[in-house]
Design a protein around this motif. Structure first.
Motif, mmCIF file in Angstrom:
data_model
loop_
_atom_site.group_PDB
_atom_site.id
_atom_site.type_symbol
_atom_site.label_atom_id
_atom_site.label_comp_id
_atom_site.label_asym_id
_atom_site.label_seq_id
_atom_site.Cartn_x
_atom_site.Cartn_y
_atom_site.Cartn_z
ATOM 1 N N THR A 66 0.827 -1.205 0.000
ATOM 2 C CA THR A 66 0.000 0.000 0.000
ATOM 3 C C THR A 66 0.862 1.256 0.000
ATOM 4 O O THR A 66 0.585 2.208 -0.737
ATOM 5 C CB THR A 66 -0.941 0.003 1.222
ATOM 6 N N ILE A 67 1.906 1.274 0.803
ATOM 7 C CA ILE A 67 2.815 2.425 0.835
ATOM 8 C C ILE A 67 3.448 2.633 -0.534
ATOM 9 O O ILE A 67 3.491 3.754 -1.046
ATOM 10 C CB ILE A 67 3.892 2.245 1.931
ATOM 11 N N ASP A 68 3.924 1.554 -1.143
ATOM 12 C CA ASP A 68 4.538 1.654 -2.471
ATOM 13 C C ASP A 68 3.550 2.174 -3.513
ATOM 14 O O ASP A 68 3.880 3.049 -4.315
ATOM 15 C CB ASP A 68 5.086 0.295 -2.910
ATOM 16 N N ALA A 69 2.322 1.638 -3.497
ATOM 17 C CA ALA A 69 1.318 2.056 -4.473
ATOM 18 C C ALA A 69 0.937 3.522 -4.280
ATOM 19 O O ALA A 69 0.774 4.262 -5.261
ATOM 20 C CB ALA A 69 0.075 1.172 -4.363
ATOM 21 N N THR A 70 0.824 3.956 -3.035
ATOM 22 C CA THR A 70 0.476 5.349 -2.754
ATOM 23 C C THR A 70 1.563 6.292 -3.248
ATOM 24 O O THR A 70 1.282 7.322 -3.874
ATOM 25 C CB THR A 70 0.246 5.552 -1.244
ATOM 26 N N LYS A 71 2.811 5.938 -2.978
ATOM 27 C CA LYS A 71 3.920 6.789 -3.441
ATOM 28 C C LYS A 71 3.990 6.811 -4.966
ATOM 29 O O LYS A 71 4.244 7.859 -5.566
ATOM 30 C CB LYS A 71 5.245 6.300 -2.850
ATOM 31 N N LYS A 72 3.733 5.673 -5.602
ATOM 32 C CA LYS A 72 3.765 5.600 -7.060
ATOM 33 C C LYS A 72 2.649 6.466 -7.661
ATOM 34 O O LYS A 72 2.879 7.214 -8.607
ATOM 35 C CB LYS A 72 3.601 4.152 -7.510
ATOM 36 N N ARG A 73 1.435 6.383 -7.095
ATOM 37 C CA ARG A 73 0.318 7.205 -7.559
ATOM 38 C C ARG A 73 0.620 8.685 -7.393
ATOM 39 O O ARG A 73 0.323 9.502 -8.265
ATOM 40 C CB ARG A 73 -0.951 6.846 -6.782
ATOM 41 N N TYR A 74 1.216 9.034 -6.267
ATOM 42 C CA TYR A 74 1.536 10.434 -6.010
ATOM 43 C C TYR A 74 2.555 10.948 -7.031
ATOM 44 O O TYR A 74 2.386 12.040 -7.587
ATOM 45 C CB TYR A 74 2.073 10.614 -4.593
ATOM 46 N N LYS A 75 3.592 10.170 -7.282
ATOM 47 C CA LYS A 75 4.615 10.596 -8.248
ATOM 48 C C LYS A 75 4.025 10.722 -9.650
ATOM 49 O O LYS A 75 4.365 11.631 -10.393
ATOM 50 C CB LYS A 75 5.789 9.622 -8.242
ATOM 51 N N ARG A 76 3.107 9.805 -10.005
ATOM 52 C CA ARG A 76 2.465 9.866 -11.316
ATOM 53 C C ARG A 76 1.606 11.126 -11.417
ATOM 54 O O ARG A 76 1.645 11.829 -12.428
ATOM 55 C CB ARG A 76 1.615 8.630 -11.547
ATOM 56 N N ALA A 77 0.850 11.425 -10.375
ATOM 57 C CA ALA A 77 0.016 12.623 -10.379
ATOM 58 C C ALA A 77 0.870 13.885 -10.469
ATOM 59 O O ALA A 77 0.504 14.849 -11.152
ATOM 60 C CB ALA A 77 -0.851 12.659 -9.123
ATOM 61 N N GLN A 78 1.997 13.856 -9.790
ATOM 62 C CA GLN A 78 2.928 14.987 -9.854
ATOM 63 C C GLN A 78 3.436 15.180 -11.275
ATOM 64 O O GLN A 78 3.503 16.302 -11.768
ATOM 65 C CB GLN A 78 4.116 14.717 -8.926
ATOM 66 N N GLU A 79 3.786 14.100 -11.938
ATOM 67 C CA GLU A 79 4.313 14.167 -13.300
ATOM 68 C C GLU A 79 3.235 14.666 -14.264
ATOM 69 O O GLU A 79 3.512 15.500 -15.119
ATOM 70 C CB GLU A 79 4.831 12.801 -13.755
ATOM 71 N N ILE A 80 2.013 14.192 -14.111
ATOM 72 C CA ILE A 80 0.925 14.654 -14.971
ATOM 73 C C ILE A 80 0.699 16.145 -14.763
ATOM 74 O O ILE A 80 0.521 16.895 -15.725
ATOM 75 C CB ILE A 80 -0.365 13.844 -14.692
ATOM 76 N N GLY A 81 0.729 16.584 -13.508
ATOM 77 C CA GLY A 81 0.585 18.014 -13.221
ATOM 78 C C GLY A 81 1.714 18.825 -13.816
ATOM 79 O O GLY A 81 1.500 19.915 -14.344
ATOM 80 N N ARG A 82 2.911 18.285 -13.744
ATOM 81 C CA ARG A 82 4.075 18.977 -14.304
ATOM 82 C C ARG A 82 3.928 19.102 -15.820
ATOM 83 O O ARG A 82 4.193 20.146 -16.398
ATOM 84 C CB ARG A 82 5.347 18.212 -13.952
ATOM 85 N N GLN A 83 3.480 18.045 -16.476
ATOM 86 C CA GLN A 83 3.302 18.076 -17.934
ATOM 87 C C GLN A 83 2.234 19.084 -18.330
ATOM 88 O O GLN A 83 2.374 19.797 -19.314
ATOM 89 C CB GLN A 83 2.936 16.692 -18.454
ATOM 90 N N GLY A 84 1.153 19.159 -17.536
ATOM 91 C CA GLY A 84 0.105 20.148 -17.803
ATOM 92 C C GLY A 84 0.631 21.561 -17.676
ATOM 93 O O GLY A 84 0.274 22.439 -18.456
ATOM 94 N N GLY A 85 1.501 21.767 -16.718
ATOM 95 C CA GLY A 85 2.092 23.087 -16.537
ATOM 96 C C GLY A 85 3.028 23.462 -17.667
ATOM 97 O O GLY A 85 3.121 24.628 -18.048
ATOM 98 N N LEU A 86 3.708 22.474 -18.247
ATOM 99 C CA LEU A 86 4.641 22.752 -19.337
ATOM 100 C C LEU A 86 3.928 23.222 -20.595
ATOM 101 O O LEU A 86 4.479 23.988 -21.370
ATOM 102 C CB LEU A 86 5.480 21.505 -19.653
ATOM 103 N N VAL A 87 2.704 22.745 -20.809
ATOM 104 C CA VAL A 87 1.965 23.175 -21.997
ATOM 105 C C VAL A 87 1.050 24.351 -21.681
ATOM 106 O O VAL A 87 0.240 24.748 -22.498
ATOM 107 C CB VAL A 87 1.143 22.014 -22.618
ATOM 108 N N GLY A 88 1.163 24.897 -20.508
ATOM 109 C CA GLY A 88 0.434 26.103 -20.182
ATOM 110 C C GLY A 88 -0.863 25.882 -19.442
ATOM 111 O O GLY A 88 -1.627 26.807 -19.255
ATOM 112 N N GLY A 89 -1.148 24.662 -19.085
ATOM 113 C CA GLY A 89 -2.390 24.419 -18.356
ATOM 114 C C GLY A 89 -3.597 24.569 -19.256
ATOM 115 O O GLY A 89 -3.510 24.498 -20.478
ATOM 116 N N ARG A 90 -4.732 24.829 -18.680
ATOM 117 C CA ARG A 90 -5.981 24.935 -19.426
ATOM 118 C C ARG A 90 -6.029 26.207 -20.255
ATOM 119 O O ARG A 90 -6.588 26.233 -21.345
ATOM 120 C CB ARG A 90 -7.155 24.881 -18.469
#
Length: 105
Positions: A66-90
């Protein structure tokens, strides 16, 4: 979640509360915290019998997953947010394509 942080879930607490022996419960809490913070699993270093170690292992395996899965989900969400920011967001209405502003018929 920064390095050295983890989410301690209510289910971890409830699992530990099922352990009646305080020495084993403490070792389990320490093992959970150590793994969550450092990523290391050194719970065998506690002076416990093989039976006590087996009990801890049974409790720790799903918690570690569970700890591993939670950290993996968090890092993935962070990366998706970072990618959205790189293209300027909405963006705002002025920057959208004219087609997106027209009503669909």
């Amino acid at each position: 979640m920064k390095d050295g942080e983890f989410l301690f879930r209510k289910s971890f607490y409830e699992s530990c509360q099922e352990i009646s022996e305080p020495k084993i419960r403490l070792a389990t809490y320490e093992a959970i915290c150590e793994y969550g913070v450092t990523g290391k699993n050194n719970w065998e270093r506690y002076s416990l019998t093989e039976t006590e170690q087996a009990m801890i292992k049974i409790i720790l395996n799903p918690i570690i997953s569970t700890i591993d899965a939670t950290k993996k989900r968090y890092k993935r969400a962070q990366e998706i947010g970072r990618q959205g920011g790189l293209v300027g967001g909405r963006g705002n209405k002025k920057n959208r394509d004219d087609k997106s502003l027209k009503p669909q018929s």
